[in-house]
Design an enzyme around this catalytic site. Sequence first.
Site, mmCIF file in Angstrom:
data_model
loop_
_atom_site.group_PDB
_atom_site.id
_atom_site.type_symbol
_atom_site.label_atom_id
_atom_site.label_comp_id
_atom_site.label_asym_id
_atom_site.label_seq_id
_atom_site.Cartn_x
_atom_site.Cartn_y
_atom_site.Cartn_z
ATOM 1 N N ARG A 18 34.341 28.518 46.125
ATOM 2 C CA ARG A 18 34.406 27.070 45.840
ATOM 3 C C ARG A 18 35.217 26.362 46.917
ATOM 4 O O ARG A 18 36.453 26.513 46.969
ATOM 5 C CB ARG A 18 35.091 26.856 44.487
ATOM 6 C CG ARG A 18 34.290 27.406 43.325
ATOM 7 C CD ARG A 18 35.156 27.572 42.094
ATOM 8 N NE ARG A 18 36.142 28.642 42.253
ATOM 9 C CZ ARG A 18 37.086 28.930 41.372
ATOM 10 N NH1 ARG A 18 37.203 28.219 40.275
ATOM 11 N NH2 ARG A 18 37.932 29.919 41.574
ATOM 12 N N LYS A 53 40.774 54.034 41.020
ATOM 13 C CA LYS A 53 41.865 54.455 41.914
ATOM 14 C C LYS A 53 41.963 55.987 41.943
ATOM 15 O O LYS A 53 42.220 56.582 42.990
ATOM 16 C CB LYS A 53 43.171 53.827 41.441
ATOM 17 C CG LYS A 53 43.191 52.303 41.642
ATOM 18 C CD LYS A 53 44.327 51.657 40.883
ATOM 19 C CE LYS A 53 44.368 50.156 41.122
ATOM 20 N NZ LYS A 53 45.301 49.457 40.233
HETATM 21 P P1 NDP Z 1 40.810 36.608 43.028
HETATM 22 O O1 NDP Z 1 39.830 36.494 41.926
HETATM 23 O O2 NDP Z 1 42.136 35.985 42.855
HETATM 24 O O3 NDP Z 1 40.156 36.038 44.373
HETATM 25 C C1 NDP Z 1 38.834 36.290 44.722
HETATM 26 C C2 NDP Z 1 38.476 35.424 45.901
HETATM 27 O O4 NDP Z 1 37.140 35.715 46.294
HETATM 28 C C3 NDP Z 1 38.522 33.923 45.627
HETATM 29 O O5 NDP Z 1 39.069 33.249 46.718
HETATM 30 C C4 NDP Z 1 37.050 33.539 45.464
HETATM 31 O O6 NDP Z 1 36.741 32.220 45.879
HETATM 32 C C5 NDP Z 1 36.404 34.511 46.425
HETATM 33 N N1 NDP Z 1 34.994 34.758 46.114
HETATM 34 C C6 NDP Z 1 34.458 35.167 44.962
HETATM 35 N N2 NDP Z 1 33.126 35.292 45.066
HETATM 36 C C7 NDP Z 1 32.825 34.931 46.322
HETATM 37 C C8 NDP Z 1 31.608 34.824 47.050
HETATM 38 N N3 NDP Z 1 30.440 35.124 46.493
HETATM 39 N N4 NDP Z 1 31.653 34.414 48.337
HETATM 40 C C9 NDP Z 1 32.822 34.094 48.920
HETATM 41 N N5 NDP Z 1 34.020 34.185 48.282
HETATM 42 C C10 NDP Z 1 34.004 34.584 47.007
HETATM 43 O O7 NDP Z 1 40.967 38.181 43.327
HETATM 44 P P2 NDP Z 1 42.252 38.965 43.845
HETATM 45 O O8 NDP Z 1 42.793 38.294 45.024
HETATM 46 O O9 NDP Z 1 43.155 39.255 42.692
HETATM 47 O O10 NDP Z 1 41.615 40.387 44.232
HETATM 48 C C11 NDP Z 1 40.884 40.543 45.422
HETATM 49 C C12 NDP Z 1 40.647 42.035 45.663
HETATM 50 O O11 NDP Z 1 41.895 42.705 45.758
HETATM 51 C C13 NDP Z 1 39.882 42.749 44.540
HETATM 52 O O12 NDP Z 1 39.087 43.760 45.104
HETATM 53 C C14 NDP Z 1 40.993 43.371 43.710
HETATM 54 O O13 NDP Z 1 40.565 44.496 42.986
HETATM 55 C C15 NDP Z 1 41.943 43.768 44.816
HETATM 56 N N6 NDP Z 1 43.325 43.950 44.394
HETATM 57 C C16 NDP Z 1 43.959 42.939 43.722
HETATM 58 C C17 NDP Z 1 45.279 43.105 43.333
HETATM 59 C C18 NDP Z 1 46.002 42.020 42.604
HETATM 60 O O14 NDP Z 1 47.154 42.267 42.212
HETATM 61 N N7 NDP Z 1 45.428 40.848 42.395
HETATM 62 C C19 NDP Z 1 46.012 44.342 43.645
HETATM 63 C C20 NDP Z 1 45.262 45.312 44.396
HETATM 64 C C21 NDP Z 1 43.958 45.111 44.746
HETATM 65 P P3 NDP Z 1 37.392 30.934 45.162
HETATM 66 O O15 NDP Z 1 38.838 30.933 45.579
HETATM 67 O O16 NDP Z 1 36.649 29.796 45.723
HETATM 68 O O17 NDP Z 1 37.209 31.169 43.706
HETATM 69 N N1 HSE Z 2 44.823 44.970 37.567
HETATM 70 C C1 HSE Z 2 45.465 45.881 38.468
HETATM 71 C C2 HSE Z 2 46.755 46.398 37.826
HETATM 72 C C3 HSE Z 2 45.750 45.169 39.770
HETATM 73 O O1 HSE Z 2 47.190 45.870 36.804
HETATM 74 O O2 HSE Z 2 47.322 47.371 38.335
HETATM 75 C C4 HSE Z 2 46.166 46.100 40.877
HETATM 76 O O3 HSE Z 2 45.134 46.916 41.310
#
Ligand code: NDP
Ligand code: HSE
Length: 431
Positions: free
Chosen positions: A50, A210
């Site tokens: 978005r 994991k």
């Molecule tokens: P979020 O949901 O916070 O962010 C996802 C992002 O991806 C957003 O910016 C979203 O856009 C964008 N997005 C979604 N769909 C599309 C698309 N089709 N095209 C382009 N952009 C897109 O996720 P997280 O940051 O929490 O997680 C990201 C990754 O990191 C995941 O693989 C998660 O498993 C991994 N991870 C997360 C951790 C955490 O603590 N959060 C810890 C370890 C790993 P928009 O902003 O516009 O919605």
């Molecule tokens: N949902 C996950 C957790 C994020 O709680 O550990 C980190 O991978």
Amino acid sequence: MSPAKSPIRLALLGCGTVGTEVVKLLHEQAGDLTARIGAPLELVGIAVRRLGRERGDLPVDPALFTTDALGLVKRDDVDVVIEVVGGIEPARTWITEALRAGKSVVTANKALLAEDGGALHDAAAEGNADLYYEASVAGAIPLLRPLRESLHGDRVTAVTGIVNGTTNFILSSMASTGAGFNEALEEATELGYAEADPTADVEGFDAAAKAAILASLAFHTRVTAADVFREGMTSVTAGDMASAKEMGCTIKLLCIAQRTADSVSVRVHPAMIPLSHPLASVGDAFNAVFVEAEAAGPLMFYGRGAGGRPTASAVLGDIVAASRNKLTGTRAPSESNYAQLAVRPIGESMTRYHISLDVAERPGVLAAVAGVFADHEVSIATVRQSGRADDAKLVIVTHSAPDAALAATVESLSRLDIVRSIASVLRVEGS
Ligand code: NDP
Ligand code: HSE
């Protein structure tokens, strides 16, 4: 003075919890990163879903944002693609496209790596590109690089860990306050640990992904999420936690990967562990992973396993590594899957059970129950009886036995008419 090096150009896919912090760290540490890499890093585009979403005061030119992630990946001026969107598709298409075109990829996407990591590694080999994914397991904790590099002179025999922060917070809260699962989940949601849909965390899917990644690296064998036995923690009750406490134990959602000479077993389930176990004191949303290797002995890794900034730290480490490799024309160690060990089903794993039964209180009950264990060749370690008449309870802890025999014992117990109900069944680990 040596001439300034051309920048390493980065494409960021995703700017949510993790991506936002990646952008901030790239900005805050730009000078140090340039010095460490030997060339500046330049963010050339950020793909999001978005365009109009409020993203606070991000230190980047708004013109960098696009919704065309694939177009960004395909740009000729991109050296390294950072994927922090998550999910299987379209992330798989973007990453495969980047790797085949010789662009290095840094990703935190555990779901994709656990489902199709082998194909991604093949694409990296095809494109002579790097695939780094330190942030995919245990957030900030440097764990994959030690398994992928430092321990390559040794033989890892087991990896046991708490790799999900949300469920560890819930179980720790249940242990310290006596709260039930729903109450503790509510608290985790209020504090921002649990996601709006916490299914992947509480049902163990996140930890299983994991576990597959850890087992693949530790045992030089491709292990996918489908190979991992998974049981969530939604059935753990306040009563189970109280019962664990009485035995000097607590309950944790564990990932357990073990290797024998010719096979591996990988499982995720709640387990009772003694309070003296190194993982018992891991509280709050922290992660900890215990690695056992033949020559090194036990190694413990501990830290923040989730959250934007800790996870971004691991992503930045990978960006530095991939960028250095770009500059020197070298590559990260390629996938090591030569061992090709068979994956043992859960039924063949040796486990111990803690079984709590509501029983009729009359002579011969204990003998009948003990007989069922004997029929399945399961040896009983301890038996405790409490209550009388309509409130009699038997708590039995077994010695180690094949999981299939233990499961069959529980099934037979449920058919005894003196057993009113099976109040709980939990595996016991660590002594
Ligand atoms: P979020 O949901 O916070 O962010 C996802 C992002 O991806 C957003 O910016 C979203 O856009 C964008 N997005 C979604 N769909 C599309 C698309 N089709 N095209 C382009 N952009 C897109 O996720 P997280 O940051 O929490 O997680 C990201 C990754 O990191 C995941 O693989 C998660 O498993 C991994 N991870 C997360 C951790 C955490 O603590 N959060 C810890 C370890 C790993 P928009 O902003 O516009 O919605
Ligand atoms: N949902 C996950 C957790 C994020 O709680 O550990 C980190 O991978």
